[in-house]
Write a protein that holds these residues in place. Structure first.
Motif, PDB file in Angstrom:
ATOM      1  N   PRO A 189     -52.131 -17.427  20.396  1.00  0.00           N
ATOM      2  CA  PRO A 189     -51.820 -18.165  21.702  1.00  0.00           C
ATOM      3  C   PRO A 189     -50.722 -17.549  22.604  1.00  0.00           C
ATOM      4  O   PRO A 189     -50.573 -17.776  23.541  1.00  0.00           O
ATOM      5  CB  PRO A 189     -51.424 -19.391  20.979  1.00  0.00           C
ATOM      6  CG  PRO A 189     -50.590 -18.920  19.944  1.00  0.00           C
ATOM      7  CD  PRO A 189     -51.390 -17.958  19.115  1.00  0.00           C
ATOM      8  N   ALA A 190     -50.236 -16.396  22.044  1.00  0.00           N
ATOM      9  CA  ALA A 190     -49.366 -15.519  22.751  1.00  0.00           C
ATOM     10  C   ALA A 190     -49.761 -15.015  24.205  1.00  0.00           C
ATOM     11  O   ALA A 190     -51.057 -14.710  24.299  1.00  0.00           O
ATOM     12  CB  ALA A 190     -48.802 -14.261  21.985  1.00  0.00           C
ATOM     13  N   PRO A 191     -49.076 -14.981  25.221  1.00  0.00           N
ATOM     14  CA  PRO A 191     -49.685 -14.501  26.414  1.00  0.00           C
ATOM     15  C   PRO A 191     -50.418 -13.292  26.561  1.00  0.00           C
ATOM     16  O   PRO A 191     -51.215 -13.076  27.265  1.00  0.00           O
ATOM     17  CB  PRO A 191     -48.423 -14.249  27.629  1.00  0.00           C
ATOM     18  CG  PRO A 191     -47.117 -14.878  26.807  1.00  0.00           C
ATOM     19  CD  PRO A 191     -47.565 -15.249  25.320  1.00  0.00           C
ATOM     20  N   ARG A 192     -50.019 -12.154  25.613  1.00  0.00           N
ATOM     21  CA  ARG A 192     -50.741 -10.748  25.597  1.00  0.00           C
ATOM     22  C   ARG A 192     -51.955 -10.868  24.596  1.00  0.00           C
ATOM     23  O   ARG A 192     -52.518  -9.771  24.611  1.00  0.00           O
ATOM     24  CB  ARG A 192     -49.747  -9.807  25.064  1.00  0.00           C
ATOM     25  CG  ARG A 192     -48.566  -9.540  25.703  1.00  0.00           C
ATOM     26  CD  ARG A 192     -48.651  -8.710  27.270  1.00  0.00           C
ATOM     27  NE  ARG A 192     -49.400  -7.485  26.921  1.00  0.00           N
ATOM     28  CZ  ARG A 192     -50.164  -6.528  27.723  1.00  0.00           C
ATOM     29  NH1 ARG A 192     -50.377  -7.066  29.029  1.00  0.00           N
ATOM     30  NH2 ARG A 192     -50.339  -5.435  27.557  1.00  0.00           N
ATOM     31  N   ASP A 193     -52.308 -12.161  24.088  1.00  0.00           N
ATOM     32  CA  ASP A 193     -53.379 -12.167  23.140  1.00  0.00           C
ATOM     33  C   ASP A 193     -54.521 -12.542  24.139  1.00  0.00           C
ATOM     34  O   ASP A 193     -54.877 -13.517  24.272  1.00  0.00           O
ATOM     35  CB  ASP A 193     -53.080 -13.410  22.121  1.00  0.00           C
ATOM     36  CG  ASP A 193     -52.035 -12.945  20.895  1.00  0.00           C
ATOM     37  OD1 ASP A 193     -51.875 -11.689  20.989  1.00  0.00           O
ATOM     38  OD2 ASP A 193     -51.318 -13.801  20.399  1.00  0.00           O
ATOM     39  N   VAL A 194     -55.352 -11.501  24.196  1.00  0.00           N
ATOM     40  CA  VAL A 194     -56.528 -11.626  25.170  1.00  0.00           C
ATOM     41  C   VAL A 194     -57.595 -11.315  24.643  1.00  0.00           C
ATOM     42  O   VAL A 194     -58.818 -10.965  25.253  1.00  0.00           O
ATOM     43  CB  VAL A 194     -56.355 -11.035  26.570  1.00  0.00           C
ATOM     44  CG1 VAL A 194     -55.137 -11.740  27.192  1.00  0.00           C
ATOM     45  CG2 VAL A 194     -56.104  -9.375  26.555  1.00  0.00           C
ATOM     46  N   THR A 195     -57.717 -10.986  23.358  1.00  0.00           N
ATOM     47  CA  THR A 195     -59.211 -10.421  22.536  1.00  0.00           C
ATOM     48  C   THR A 195     -60.346 -11.375  22.953  1.00  0.00           C
ATOM     49  O   THR A 195     -61.471 -10.955  23.316  1.00  0.00           O
ATOM     50  CB  THR A 195     -58.751  -9.907  21.403  1.00  0.00           C
ATOM     51  OG1 THR A 195     -57.698  -8.931  21.312  1.00  0.00           O
ATOM     52  CG2 THR A 195     -60.155  -9.337  20.713  1.00  0.00           C
ATOM     53  N   PRO A 196     -60.048 -12.466  22.418  1.00  0.00           N
ATOM     54  CA  PRO A 196     -61.389 -13.470  22.767  1.00  0.00           C
ATOM     55  C   PRO A 196     -61.707 -13.734  24.301  1.00  0.00           C
ATOM     56  O   PRO A 196     -62.969 -13.884  24.326  1.00  0.00           O
ATOM     57  CB  PRO A 196     -60.736 -14.888  22.177  1.00  0.00           C
ATOM     58  CG  PRO A 196     -59.523 -14.621  21.309  1.00  0.00           C
ATOM     59  CD  PRO A 196     -58.919 -13.328  21.949  1.00  0.00           C
ATOM     60  N   GLU A 197     -60.779 -13.417  25.070  1.00  0.00           N
ATOM     61  CA  GLU A 197     -61.274 -13.628  26.526  1.00  0.00           C
ATOM     62  C   GLU A 197     -62.168 -12.340  26.920  1.00  0.00           C
ATOM     63  O   GLU A 197     -63.105 -12.373  27.786  1.00  0.00           O
ATOM     64  CB  GLU A 197     -60.012 -13.713  27.412  1.00  0.00           C
ATOM     65  CG  GLU A 197     -59.336 -15.007  27.468  1.00  0.00           C
ATOM     66  CD  GLU A 197     -58.557 -15.338  26.417  1.00  0.00           C
ATOM     67  OE1 GLU A 197     -58.090 -16.478  26.300  1.00  0.00           O
ATOM     68  OE2 GLU A 197     -58.251 -14.520  25.508  1.00  0.00           O
ATOM     69  N   ALA A 198     -61.782 -11.175  26.330  1.00  0.00           N
ATOM     70  CA  ALA A 198     -62.301 -10.070  26.615  1.00  0.00           C
ATOM     71  C   ALA A 198     -63.811  -9.962  26.077  1.00  0.00           C
ATOM     72  O   ALA A 198     -64.744  -9.820  26.483  1.00  0.00           O
ATOM     73  CB  ALA A 198     -61.443  -8.784  26.165  1.00  0.00           C
ATOM     74  N   THR A 199     -63.715 -10.647  24.700  1.00  0.00           N
ATOM     75  CA  THR A 199     -65.065 -10.666  23.864  1.00  0.00           C
ATOM     76  C   THR A 199     -66.134 -11.606  24.480  1.00  0.00           C
ATOM     77  O   THR A 199     -67.329 -11.277  24.860  1.00  0.00           O
ATOM     78  CB  THR A 199     -64.923 -11.299  22.511  1.00  0.00           C
ATOM     79  OG1 THR A 199     -63.906 -10.246  21.950  1.00  0.00           O
ATOM     80  CG2 THR A 199     -66.117 -11.538  21.819  1.00  0.00           C
ATOM     81  N   LEU A 200     -65.628 -12.825  25.086  1.00  0.00           N
ATOM     82  CA  LEU A 200     -66.544 -13.689  25.735  1.00  0.00           C
ATOM     83  C   LEU A 200     -66.833 -13.351  27.027  1.00  0.00           C
ATOM     84  O   LEU A 200     -68.050 -13.519  27.549  1.00  0.00           O
ATOM     85  CB  LEU A 200     -65.950 -15.086  25.937  1.00  0.00           C
ATOM     86  CG  LEU A 200     -65.347 -15.793  24.590  1.00  0.00           C
ATOM     87  CD1 LEU A 200     -64.767 -17.110  24.866  1.00  0.00           C
ATOM     88  CD2 LEU A 200     -66.811 -16.232  23.870  1.00  0.00           C
TER      89      LEU A 200
END
Length: 194
Positions: free
Chosen positions: A83-94
């Motif tokens: 949930p950290a602000p820099r955690d964006v792997t799921p967004e990139a994947t989707l």
């Protein structure tokens, strides 16, 4: 099929980590993935690797390149799913997949909950782009092995199936290479032929 007649499977490995990509510490995700996959998969494996910062555009570009140009059968990401602000792997994947496969995320959280209550903070997902299955995994080596291999009892019996049990059949369905596994590590489930 003997091991010498099995087709080479191309597997992409993407580690998303600001600190590991800048050399603050050594990446542990890609080596852990390679070790586990080499123990589980009987096919020859060609690995394609990318160690990149937690930047959504860089993760998206790596996933597109591995799926479209390098024609990976499967791409595993590690890191950036919390949930950290820099955690964006799921967004990139989707953003890059054509079909989301939510069952993978559901199963990963079910497995992880056997070990830690913070598993509910994970946002891992999976999806398909063309003929490539993309799966987000945790960042820690122990969690990677647990997620792929599942939960076992004290006698080695399966309590909760790991993700990799379903991956070879998913790759079959999307037109990828036939993946054979070492059943002692991860038994590939395929429906029985009628």
């Amino acid at each position: 099929m003997t091991e010498s007649t099995l087709a080479t499977v191309t597997i992409g490995l993407v580690s998303a980590s600001d600190r590991a990509s800048s050399g603050v510490y050594a990446d542990e995700g890609i080596p852990a993935l390679k070790d586990w996959l080499q123990s589980a998969v009987k096919n020859p494996i060609h690995f394609v690797e990318a160690l990149i910062p937690d930047e959504q555009s860089e993760i998206e570009n790596a996933l597109k390149t591995m799926a479209d140009k390098q024609q990976c059968d499967v791409v595993f990401t590690t890191g950036g799913t919390g949930p950290a602000p820099r955690d964006v792997t799921p967004e990139a994947t989707l953003n890059v997949v054509e079909k989301e496969m939510p069952g993978f995320g559901e199963q990963m959280r079910q497995i992880s909950l056997f070990y830690v209550p913070t598993a509910i903070l994970s946002r891992q997902t999976a999806g398909i782009r063309g003929k490539t299955l993309i799966v987000n995994l945790p960042g820690r080596p122990k969690a990677i092995a647990e997620t792929l291999g599942g939960v076992r009892d004290e006698h080695g019996g399966i309590k909760v199936h790991g993700l990799f049990s379903a991956i070879p059949y998913c790759v079959d369905l999307i037109g990828g290479v036939f993946i054979e596994t070492d059943e002692a590590v991860s038994k590939a489930f395929r429906p029985k032929k009628k």
